[in-house]
Write a protein that holds these residues in place. Structure first.
Motif, mmCIF file in Angstrom:
data_model
loop_
_atom_site.group_PDB
_atom_site.id
_atom_site.type_symbol
_atom_site.label_atom_id
_atom_site.label_comp_id
_atom_site.label_asym_id
_atom_site.label_seq_id
_atom_site.Cartn_x
_atom_site.Cartn_y
_atom_site.Cartn_z
ATOM 1 N N GLN A 11 -17.756 -18.914 30.824
ATOM 2 C CA GLN A 11 -17.509 -19.184 29.569
ATOM 3 C C GLN A 11 -17.550 -17.790 28.592
ATOM 4 O OE1 GLN A 11 -16.947 -22.053 27.920
ATOM 5 N NE2 GLN A 11 -16.229 -20.920 26.277
ATOM 6 N N ARG A 12 -18.405 -16.877 29.021
ATOM 7 C CA ARG A 12 -18.452 -15.543 28.196
ATOM 8 C C ARG A 12 -17.073 -14.811 28.538
ATOM 9 N NH1 ARG A 12 -24.101 -14.374 30.495
ATOM 10 N NH2 ARG A 12 -25.294 -15.441 29.134
ATOM 11 N N CYS A 13 -16.659 -14.798 29.807
ATOM 12 C CA CYS A 13 -15.400 -14.215 30.203
ATOM 13 C C CYS A 13 -14.392 -14.842 29.094
ATOM 14 C CB CYS A 13 -15.306 -14.320 31.400
ATOM 15 S SG CYS A 13 -16.139 -13.223 32.448
ATOM 16 N N LEU A 14 -14.324 -16.124 29.110
ATOM 17 C CA LEU A 14 -13.090 -16.823 28.177
ATOM 18 C C LEU A 14 -13.339 -16.434 26.912
ATOM 19 C CD1 LEU A 14 -12.995 -20.262 29.813
ATOM 20 C CD2 LEU A 14 -11.330 -18.517 29.632
ATOM 21 N N ASP A 15 -14.493 -16.244 26.428
ATOM 22 C CA ASP A 15 -14.761 -15.961 25.054
ATOM 23 C C ASP A 15 -14.122 -14.326 24.731
ATOM 24 O OD1 ASP A 15 -15.879 -18.257 24.427
ATOM 25 O OD2 ASP A 15 -17.802 -17.525 24.514
ATOM 26 N N ASP A 16 -14.408 -13.299 25.689
ATOM 27 C CA ASP A 16 -13.950 -12.116 25.742
ATOM 28 C C ASP A 16 -12.128 -12.262 25.836
ATOM 29 O OD1 ASP A 16 -16.404 -11.075 25.529
ATOM 30 O OD2 ASP A 16 -16.473 -10.593 27.800
ATOM 31 N N LEU A 17 -11.688 -13.131 26.748
ATOM 32 C CA LEU A 17 -10.369 -13.152 26.732
ATOM 33 C C LEU A 17 -9.714 -13.541 25.317
ATOM 34 C CD1 LEU A 17 -7.830 -13.313 28.402
ATOM 35 C CD2 LEU A 17 -8.425 -15.770 29.125
ATOM 36 N N ASN A 18 -10.379 -14.622 24.914
ATOM 37 C CA ASN A 18 -9.602 -15.173 23.476
ATOM 38 C C ASN A 18 -9.723 -13.993 22.268
ATOM 39 O OD1 ASN A 18 -8.945 -17.761 24.161
ATOM 40 N ND2 ASN A 18 -10.753 -18.483 23.925
ATOM 41 N N ARG A 19 -10.880 -13.374 22.659
ATOM 42 C CA ARG A 19 -11.044 -12.086 21.498
ATOM 43 C C ARG A 19 -10.005 -11.123 21.689
ATOM 44 N NH1 ARG A 19 -16.474 -13.270 21.942
ATOM 45 N NH2 ARG A 19 -16.679 -11.626 23.614
ATOM 46 N N SER A 20 -9.571 -10.467 23.008
ATOM 47 C CA SER A 20 -8.578 -9.593 23.425
ATOM 48 C C SER A 20 -7.368 -10.323 22.855
ATOM 49 C CB SER A 20 -8.723 -9.652 24.881
ATOM 50 O OG SER A 20 -10.036 -8.792 25.162
ATOM 51 N N VAL A 21 -7.153 -11.539 23.051
ATOM 52 C CA VAL A 21 -5.540 -12.047 22.895
ATOM 53 C C VAL A 21 -5.537 -12.132 21.365
ATOM 54 C CG1 VAL A 21 -4.364 -14.394 22.994
ATOM 55 C CG2 VAL A 21 -5.502 -13.617 25.078
ATOM 56 N N GLY A 22 -6.338 -12.397 20.607
ATOM 57 C CA GLY A 22 -6.551 -12.399 19.394
ATOM 58 C C GLY A 22 -6.069 -10.878 18.719
ATOM 59 N N ARG A 23 -6.665 -9.978 19.503
ATOM 60 C CA ARG A 23 -6.271 -8.696 19.038
ATOM 61 C C ARG A 23 -4.802 -8.372 19.336
ATOM 62 N NH1 ARG A 23 -11.569 -7.618 20.886
ATOM 63 N NH2 ARG A 23 -10.904 -6.932 22.970
ATOM 64 N N LEU A 24 -4.367 -8.770 20.653
ATOM 65 C CA LEU A 24 -3.034 -8.594 21.036
ATOM 66 C C LEU A 24 -2.198 -9.541 19.956
ATOM 67 C CD1 LEU A 24 -3.024 -8.953 24.845
ATOM 68 C CD2 LEU A 24 -2.450 -6.855 23.575
ATOM 69 N N GLU A 25 -2.431 -10.277 19.541
ATOM 70 C CA GLU A 25 -1.589 -11.406 18.481
ATOM 71 C C GLU A 25 -1.497 -10.508 17.219
ATOM 72 O OE1 GLU A 25 -2.363 -15.720 19.482
ATOM 73 O OE2 GLU A 25 -3.823 -15.020 18.265
ATOM 74 N N LYS A 26 -2.518 -9.593 16.861
ATOM 75 C CA LYS A 26 -2.576 -8.995 15.605
ATOM 76 C C LYS A 26 -1.497 -7.730 15.728
ATOM 77 C CE LYS A 26 -7.108 -10.037 13.917
ATOM 78 N NZ LYS A 26 -8.335 -9.739 13.560
ATOM 79 N N GLN A 27 -1.450 -7.386 16.913
ATOM 80 C CA GLN A 27 -0.772 -6.207 17.205
ATOM 81 C C GLN A 27 0.893 -6.584 17.463
ATOM 82 O OE1 GLN A 27 -2.514 -3.962 20.442
ATOM 83 N NE2 GLN A 27 -4.391 -3.432 19.141
ATOM 84 N N LEU A 28 0.944 -7.620 18.337
ATOM 85 C CA LEU A 28 2.552 -7.931 18.657
ATOM 86 C C LEU A 28 2.888 -8.944 17.834
ATOM 87 C CD1 LEU A 28 1.564 -7.849 22.540
ATOM 88 C CD2 LEU A 28 2.806 -5.843 21.128
ATOM 89 N N GLY A 29 2.192 -9.650 17.214
ATOM 90 C CA GLY A 29 2.565 -10.877 16.333
ATOM 91 C C GLY A 29 2.511 -12.125 17.382
ATOM 92 N N ARG A 30 2.584 -13.440 16.402
ATOM 93 C CA ARG A 30 2.324 -14.678 17.318
ATOM 94 C C ARG A 30 3.608 -15.275 17.770
ATOM 95 N NH1 ARG A 30 -2.414 -18.247 14.380
ATOM 96 N NH2 ARG A 30 -2.658 -18.405 16.358
ATOM 97 N N GLY A 31 4.704 -14.742 17.217
ATOM 98 C CA GLY A 31 6.056 -15.428 17.222
ATOM 99 C C GLY A 31 6.667 -15.338 18.650
ATOM 100 N N GLY A 32 6.413 -14.382 19.306
ATOM 101 C CA GLY A 32 6.914 -14.188 20.746
ATOM 102 C C GLY A 32 6.692 -14.997 21.800
ATOM 103 N N LEU A 33 7.432 -15.317 22.694
ATOM 104 C CA LEU A 33 7.245 -16.541 23.755
ATOM 105 C C LEU A 33 6.151 -16.156 24.582
ATOM 106 C CD1 LEU A 33 8.262 -18.873 25.165
ATOM 107 C CD2 LEU A 33 9.961 -17.434 26.695
ATOM 108 N N GLU A 34 6.240 -14.668 24.945
ATOM 109 C CA GLU A 34 5.137 -14.303 25.839
ATOM 110 C C GLU A 34 3.652 -14.366 25.302
ATOM 111 O OE1 GLU A 34 7.731 -12.534 24.977
ATOM 112 O OE2 GLU A 34 9.023 -12.388 26.560
ATOM 113 N N MET A 35 3.611 -14.161 23.975
ATOM 114 C CA MET A 35 2.434 -14.253 23.343
ATOM 115 C C MET A 35 2.067 -15.795 23.218
ATOM 116 S SD MET A 35 0.471 -11.900 22.400
ATOM 117 C CE MET A 35 -1.138 -12.737 22.755
ATOM 118 N N ARG A 36 2.845 -16.610 23.060
ATOM 119 C CA ARG A 36 2.568 -18.060 22.836
ATOM 120 C C ARG A 36 2.140 -18.603 24.143
ATOM 121 N NH1 ARG A 36 7.646 -20.774 20.040
ATOM 122 N NH2 ARG A 36 8.509 -19.068 21.498
#
Length: 96
Positions: A11-36
């Motif tokens: 669960q802790r690792c998943l929380d870290d993963l979600n935080r990292s994905v959130g940071r990537l979304e801020k940098q790359l945007g949410r609209g791309g197929l890869e990010m989704r």
């Protein structure tokens, strides 16, 4: 380490993963197929771990399945009188 401890670590690792994905979304945007796809995969992992936690918490998960002893004695040949020898054809015909 117990199953409960392992699930907490996951669960802790998943929380870290979600935080990292959130940071990537801020940098790359949410609209791309890869990010989704990455966001969807992370959400599926979270759901799968939640299901696993529910199974691990149930009383049935604490019980080990009952072992079944299989005898080493040969089966009674009378059990097989109405069957063909597999792959060899019927008794009254030649094998291919």
């Amino acid at each position: 380490m117990s199953v409960h401890d392992d699930l907490i670590a996951v669960q802790r690792c998943l929380d870290d993963l979600n935080r990292s994905v959130g940071r990537l979304e801020k940098q790359l945007g949410r609209g791309g197929l890869e990010m989704r796809r990455v966001r969807t995969d992370a959400e599926h992992l979270r759901e799968s771990v939640a299901l696993l936690r529910a199974v691990a918490a149930s009383p049935a998960a604490q019980q080990r399945p009952e072992l079944v002893t299989i005898s080493d004695t040969p089966y009674d040949p009378a059990l097989w009188t109405d069957s063909d020898d597999e792959g060899l054809g019927a008794r009254d015909r030649r094998a291919p």
